[in-house]
Design a protein around this motif. Structure first.
Motif, short mmCIF file in Angstrom:
data_model
loop_
_atom_site.label_atom_id
_atom_site.label_comp_id
_atom_site.label_asym_id
_atom_site.label_seq_id
_atom_site.Cartn_x
_atom_site.Cartn_y
_atom_site.Cartn_z
N GLN B 105 0.84 -1.20 0.00
CA GLN B 105 0.00 0.00 0.00
C GLN B 105 0.88 1.26 0.00
N ALA B 106 1.88 1.26 0.88
CA ALA B 106 2.74 2.45 1.02
C ALA B 106 3.48 2.75 -0.28
N THR B 107 3.95 1.72 -0.95
CA THR B 107 4.71 1.91 -2.20
C THR B 107 3.82 2.50 -3.28
N SER B 108 2.62 1.98 -3.40
CA SER B 108 1.68 2.52 -4.39
C SER B 108 1.31 3.96 -4.05
N ARG B 137 5.41 3.86 13.68
CA ARG B 137 6.61 3.49 12.94
C ARG B 137 6.32 3.38 11.44
N ILE B 138 5.10 2.98 11.10
CA ILE B 138 4.73 2.95 9.68
C ILE B 138 4.79 4.37 9.11
N ARG B 139 4.23 5.31 9.84
CA ARG B 139 4.25 6.70 9.36
C ARG B 139 5.69 7.22 9.21
N ALA B 140 6.52 6.93 10.22
CA ALA B 140 7.92 7.39 10.16
C ALA B 140 8.66 6.75 8.98
N ALA B 141 8.41 5.47 8.76
CA ALA B 141 9.10 4.79 7.66
C ALA B 141 8.65 5.34 6.31
N ILE B 142 7.40 5.66 6.19
CA ILE B 142 6.92 6.22 4.92
C ILE B 142 7.56 7.58 4.67
N LYS B 143 7.71 8.38 5.71
CA LYS B 143 8.35 9.69 5.53
C LYS B 143 9.82 9.50 5.11
N THR B 144 10.49 8.54 5.69
CA THR B 144 11.88 8.26 5.32
C THR B 144 11.97 7.79 3.87
N ALA B 145 11.06 6.89 3.51
CA ALA B 145 11.07 6.36 2.14
C ALA B 145 10.73 7.46 1.14
#
Lengths: 190, 152
Positions: B105-108, B137-145
């Motif tokens: 989902q995050a990648t799309s 942590r999901i939100r933080a990882a998406i911001k990093t990505a």
């Protein structure tokens, strides 16, 4: 000839012009409004909030769509999650309760101008008769749209335990034809 | 019928109405794709079709129109996708059951919206449930990505 003249005197002017009288148009409109204001339709006919609702599912009438769904300015969820991620484009009987409904069209919200939630009959009527606010439908194109649209037809047969809009798509189309032939009268008209 | 998964063509002998989820898991062995609810309410089964996130439990394989990507096709342990790397860097996963769906989902989402706000991240990911509660942590990882994908 004399019989014809007599007949002309007893016929109302609207029949002579082959137009339903305004009263008939207003009666048709009231049935159209019954559909337009039904939660099955107002769930998605929302304004610039872009927040669809889950009314007519046994929830509170004001219950918003779960998963924090926000269709955004794109009206298809492009800013966050696409409607189509769950609402697959496919013909389906949608028999499973609580599953995301599927139709043979790309799931999306109607244009902002077609906001029907919490609107009065007069407000929606004026909106619907103006091509600038009814998604560009001129004359009887609106009736054709109602007959052909997968969205509209789904609203009358939503499947599962979903409450359907009243009547049928064909009945709605016929009422629209009558309303348009009568000159699109609205209760708010002077 | 034939379908493309992770860049490779596969042939399966199944009914048209079989959900893509079961074709991927039971017929082709892509066990990263998880069954959660079966009615598109939880997001565990999320894969991509032509890059768009899709709940595979709701998609009958006969209605499939496009190439499928599962997390096995997103990156490799040696060359992870930016989202996968961010997930590792932030140690997002706890039990892990929902995480492949979360990453698909995050990648799309990041393809559609490369510079998302916190609110948009929350809205985009609200359909992917995590019973361990790894959402911060999901939100933080998406911001990093997102920053990495934007070249920051």
């Amino acid at each position: 000839m004399n019989r014809l003249v007599s007949l002309l005197f007893v016929l109302p002017a609207g029949v002579l012009a082959q137009e339903p009288p305004v009263a008939e148009g207003l009666a048709a409109w009231s049935r159209i409004y019954e559909v337009a204001s039904h939660p099955r339709c107002t769930n998605c006919h929302v304004g610039d909030s872009g927040r669809p609702a889950w009314a007519a599912l046994g929830y509170d009438p004001k219950w918003l769509h779960g998963m924090n769904v926000q269709a955004g300015d794109s009206r298809i969820g492009a800013e966050t999650v696409l409607c189509q991620t769950c609402h697959i484009t496919a013909a389906s009987d949608n028999a499973t309760p609580h599953a995301a409904p599927q139709i043979d069209d790309a799931w999306r919200l109607p244009p902002v101008a077609l906001d029907w939630r919490d609107k009065t009959s007069g407000e929606i009527c004026i909106q619907m008769r103006n091509p600038e606010t009814n998604n560009g439908f001129e004359g009887q194109e609106l009736a054709a749209h109602v007959r052909e649209s997968a969205f509209v037809n789904w609203g009358f047969e939503p499947g599962g335990n979903r409450v359907p809009a009243p009547g049928t798509a064909e009945e709605l189309a016929r009422d629209i034809e009558v309303w348009i032939a009568a000159g699109t009268p609205c209760t708010a008209d002077p | 019928m034939k379908l493309m998964v992770n860049g490779r063509e596969h042939e399966v002998d199944v009914e048209d109405d079989m959900p893509l989820l079961w074709v991927l898991r039971d017929e082709l062995g892509f066990t990263s794709v998880k069954y959660g609810c079966g009615i598109a309410q939880c997001g565990a089964c999320t894969v991509q079709v032509d890059g768009i996130a899709v709940r595979s439990c709701q998609l009958a394989v006969g209605d499939l129109d496009g190439d499928v990507t599962t997390i096995e096709g997103l990156g490799t342990p040696e060359a992870m996708h930016a989202v996968q790397q961010a997930w590792v860097d932030h140690q997002v996963a706890q039990c892990g059951y929902c995480q492949s769906g979360q990453m698909m989902q995050a990648t799309s989402f990041l393809v559609l919206n490369g510079t998302p706000s916190d609110d948009q991240i929350d809205a985009a990911m609200s359909g992917n449930l995590c019973r361990c509660g790894t959402y911060p942590r999901i939100r933080a990882a998406i911001k990093t990505a997102a920053a990495k994908l934007q070249g920051a």
